[in-house]
Design an enzyme around this catalytic site. Structure first.
Site, PDB file in Angstrom:
ATOM      1  CB  CYS A 179      -1.029  -0.070   1.231  1.00 33.20           C
ATOM      2  SG  CYS A 179      -1.960   1.455   1.462  1.00 33.20           S
ATOM      3  CB  CYS A 198      -3.078   4.108  -5.317  1.00 32.10           C
ATOM      4  SG  CYS A 198      -4.326   3.130  -4.586  1.00 32.10           S
TER       5      CYS A 198
HETATM    6  N1  DGL Z   1      -3.830   0.405  -1.874  1.00 33.22           N
HETATM    7  C1  DGL Z   1      -3.721   1.811  -1.328  1.00 33.22           C
HETATM    8  C2  DGL Z   1      -2.398   2.638  -1.913  1.00 33.22           C
HETATM    9  O1  DGL Z   1      -1.575   1.794  -2.322  1.00 33.22           O
HETATM   10  C3  DGL Z   1      -4.946   2.631  -1.113  1.00 33.22           C
HETATM   11  C4  DGL Z   1      -4.955   3.667  -0.174  1.00 33.22           C
HETATM   12  C5  DGL Z   1      -6.243   3.724   0.402  1.00 33.22           C
HETATM   13  O2  DGL Z   1      -7.015   2.984   0.905  1.00 33.22           O
HETATM   14  O3  DGL Z   1      -6.825   4.865   0.344  1.00 33.22           O
HETATM   15  O4  DGL Z   1      -2.369   3.734  -1.736  1.00 33.22           O
END
Ligand code: DGL
Length: 262
Positions: free
Chosen positions: A73, A183
């Site tokens: 993430c 993301c």
């Molecule tokens: N997959 C997360 C990232 O890479 C998402 C973040 C979120 O939950 O806003 O930033």
């Protein structure tokens, strides 16, 4: 340590795009994946909350014997990984927007970064942009609403293409030739993005480099699993396992996700 699983967490289903690369590259490894979908999106939370949630996820994975933690993430990495490394002994691998390769490969000198508010606002993102993008114009765009949409599993939403078109417009007008997906949820959007982007705009995603880094850290420690073993995978979510199952299927996997209240 060799037989212990690789622990991976994300705010939700996005990290599956990183998990997929790890499984492809390291087929002998067992994995343990944690989707904190009940608290997604992280990107709209203050940094202190992102750190607390990242700590909770790390502890859950450590309690189940993970030998390494992959923070799949960008939002958690850019806001929390420095603190996690200070607080826990286990090795961490993180993911952050791939500005460096995008800047190196850009011919137009303009690079677009689509990421969450939490990532774009982080110190780590500011430092990376400064260090690697000298002479390059970075066009940042918050992916407003995208994480929620992907978490709902509704990738056929008729409004998705229009929403992306609006988000991409300023970058395209500025002449970007690299679009960094900052993301881990966003690689699920690549089929739609490809229909909206001119051919010369390259989509830059970091899933494979993160898998390679995980391999390198485990190799350096002598913690890689015997190549003859066939890895098994346990995937947990505190959201909807059915949505997670659908996204796993999109990535070509038949594993089932399980509900875990945490
Ligand atoms: N997959 C997360 C990232 O890479 C998402 C973040 C979120 O939950 O806003 O930033």
């Amino acid at each position: 340590m060799n037989e212990a699983p690789i622990g991976i967490f994300d705010s939700g289903v996005g990290g599956l795009t990183v998990w997929h690369e790890i499984v492809q590259l390291l087929p002998a490894e067992d994995t343990l994946y944690l989707a904190d979908s009940a608290h997604a999106p992280y990107g709209e939370r203050p940094a202190e909350e992102i750190r607390a949630l990242s700590r909770k996820n790390t502890e859950w994975l450590l309690e189940r014997g993970s030998k390494i933690i992959v923070v799949a993430c960008n939002t958690a990495t850019t806001n929390a990984i420095a603190q996690l490394r200070r607080e826990y002994q286990v090795p961490f691998v993180g993911i952050e927007p791939a500005i460096k390769p995008a800047a190196l490969n850009s011919r137009s000198g303009r690079v677009g970064v689509l990421a969450t508010r939490g990532t774009l606002a982080s110190d780590l993102f500011a430092e990376t942009s400064k260090a690697y993008a000298a002479g390059i114009r970075i066009l940042e765009q918050e992916g407003v609403g995208l994480v929620r949409l992907i978490e709902s599993g509704n990738l056929e939403d008729p409004e998705l293409a229009g929403r992306l078109e609006t988000l991409l417009a300023p970058m395209l007008e500025a002449g970007i030739d690299q679009l960094v997906l900052g993301c881990t949820h966003y690689p699920f959007l690549i089929p739609v993005l490809r229909t909206l982007l001119p051919e010369q705009v390259k989509i830059v995603d970091c899933g494979l480099p993160v898998a390679r880094q995980t391999q390198a850290v485990l190799a350096a420690k002598g913690w890689l699993r015997d190549a003859a073993h066939k890895g098994s995978h346990q995937l947990f979510t505190n959201g909807d396992p059915e949505v997670m199952g659908r996204l796993l299927e999109l990535l070509g996997h038949s594993e089932q996700a399980r509900f875990a209240p945490f």
